[in-house]
Design an enzyme around this catalytic site. Sequence first.
Site, PDB file in Angstrom:
ATOM      1  N   ASP A   8      -0.719  -4.704  -3.046  1.00 33.01           N
ATOM      2  CA  ASP A   8      -1.584  -3.770  -2.307  1.00 33.01           C
ATOM      3  C   ASP A   8      -2.555  -3.135  -3.291  1.00 33.01           C
ATOM      4  O   ASP A   8      -2.320  -3.134  -4.504  1.00 33.01           O
ATOM      5  CB  ASP A   8      -0.757  -2.670  -1.620  1.00 33.01           C
ATOM      6  CG  ASP A   8      -1.648  -1.701  -0.820  1.00 33.01           C
ATOM      7  OD1 ASP A   8      -2.540  -2.176  -0.092  1.00 33.01           O
ATOM      8  OD2 ASP A   8      -1.478  -0.479  -0.946  1.00 33.01           O
ATOM      9  N   SER A   9      -3.638  -2.574  -2.752  1.00 36.44           N
ATOM     10  CA  SER A   9      -4.589  -1.861  -3.606  1.00 36.44           C
ATOM     11  C   SER A   9      -3.912  -0.664  -4.276  1.00 36.44           C
ATOM     12  O   SER A   9      -4.358  -0.222  -5.324  1.00 36.44           O
ATOM     13  CB  SER A   9      -5.774  -1.385  -2.758  1.00 36.44           C
ATOM     14  OG  SER A   9      -5.305  -0.563  -1.711  1.00 36.44           O
ATOM     15  N   CYS A  71      -1.899  -5.467   2.405  1.00 34.04           N
ATOM     16  CA  CYS A  71      -3.093  -4.621   2.441  1.00 34.04           C
ATOM     17  C   CYS A  71      -4.039  -5.247   3.448  1.00 34.04           C
ATOM     18  O   CYS A  71      -4.402  -6.424   3.317  1.00 34.04           O
ATOM     19  CB  CYS A  71      -3.728  -4.589   1.052  1.00 34.04           C
ATOM     20  SG  CYS A  71      -5.301  -3.714   0.975  1.00 34.04           S
ATOM     21  N   GLU A 156      -3.163   9.563  -0.296  1.00 33.51           N
ATOM     22  CA  GLU A 156      -3.048   9.341  -1.747  1.00 33.51           C
ATOM     23  C   GLU A 156      -2.927  10.673  -2.500  1.00 33.51           C
ATOM     24  O   GLU A 156      -2.379  10.724  -3.592  1.00 33.51           O
ATOM     25  CB  GLU A 156      -4.259   8.555  -2.268  1.00 33.51           C
ATOM     26  CG  GLU A 156      -4.344   7.139  -1.715  1.00 33.51           C
ATOM     27  CD  GLU A 156      -3.806   6.083  -2.651  1.00 33.51           C
ATOM     28  OE1 GLU A 156      -3.955   6.239  -3.867  1.00 33.51           O
ATOM     29  OE2 GLU A 156      -3.229   5.086  -2.155  1.00 33.51           O
ATOM     30  N   CYS A 190      -3.799  -0.276   8.677  1.00 31.83           N
ATOM     31  CA  CYS A 190      -3.932   0.037   7.257  1.00 31.83           C
ATOM     32  C   CYS A 190      -2.531   0.419   6.815  1.00 31.83           C
ATOM     33  O   CYS A 190      -1.866   1.233   7.481  1.00 31.83           O
ATOM     34  CB  CYS A 190      -4.899   1.187   7.043  1.00 31.83           C
ATOM     35  SG  CYS A 190      -4.883   1.818   5.347  1.00 31.83           S
ATOM     36  N   HIS A 192      -1.380   2.249   4.670  1.00 33.75           N
ATOM     37  CA  HIS A 192      -1.138   3.660   4.335  1.00 33.75           C
ATOM     38  C   HIS A 192      -0.773   4.494   5.565  1.00 33.75           C
ATOM     39  O   HIS A 192      -0.077   5.508   5.455  1.00 33.75           O
ATOM     40  CB  HIS A 192      -2.390   4.292   3.731  1.00 33.75           C
ATOM     41  CG  HIS A 192      -2.603   4.015   2.279  1.00 33.75           C
ATOM     42  ND1 HIS A 192      -2.871   2.771   1.794  1.00 33.75           N
ATOM     43  CD2 HIS A 192      -2.595   4.850   1.206  1.00 33.75           C
ATOM     44  CE1 HIS A 192      -3.032   2.848   0.486  1.00 33.75           C
ATOM     45  NE2 HIS A 192      -2.862   4.099   0.091  1.00 33.75           N
TER      46      HIS A 192
END
Length: 274
Positions: A8-9, A71, A156, A190, A192
């Site tokens: 993932d990023s 991702c 984040e 997404c 996240h």
Amino acid sequence: MGPIGVFDSGYGGLTVLKEIVAELPQYDYIYLGDNARAPYGNRGFDTIHTYTLQCVKKLFDMGCPLVVLACNTASAKALRTIQQKDLPHIAPDKRVLGVIRPTTEMVGTITQSNEVAILATNGTVSSQSYPIEIAKFFPDVKVFQQACPMWVPLIENNEHENEGADYFVKEYLDKILSQSNNIDTLVLACTHYPLLLRKIKQHLPAGITVLAQGKIVARSLKDYLHRHPEMEQRLTKTGTRSFNTTDDPGIFDQMAEIFFGQKVASAKIDADHL
Ligand code: DGL
């Protein structure tokens, strides 16, 4: 023989790894988060392809015969090129899978109204990957999209449970729901976004099903390995998990626990040497 690579990023892929490990605990896993260069969500096609390919190659070098791009942005903007153009040259015997196909394959079995909303990064929305893929499996399903560029930074920065997050959760939900009164299924496209699930459900009118991808991707991987014994036999099964980040491992370990639900001890991989 080797582990399953999960890329993932940044941290989001850990929400997917968590479900994969729960479904398939016997395998070994190597996670790589490109935190030093995250977020990918607003980056252009070429950059996302370059970064993703570098990380996939790294996971191959670390022994993984199979890599999952956990991702959506990388799956939307880099997966097809990697599968069709890069893999035949760099590693014809290895495989890279994404998270979009497993999600789009089942979305039409959930919606009753045939109207589905996709919430994702700018990159995923602009790629049109979800409408294109859903149309292949369920041509009658109408797809609405909304980019939520403030959600990844909130998560984040560990602000997703705080009051300030409500403003942006409500803003994007209002925008997507103003596109139609008939939407009954909302896809968190997404990796996240599952961290915002509690607030999303708070602000969402009753009767709308929210889909997070972790379990969907985990079940789809299980099915893939069942259908591909030649790959399954190349995967080591000693139940180890290794975590790697291109940024500071101390910061990664703190944040990773929020996404993965368990303590992790990561190692650093220098992005300049990818
Ligand atoms: N985890 C990425 C995704 O699923 C989003 C994070 C980013 O923008 O890098 O799309």
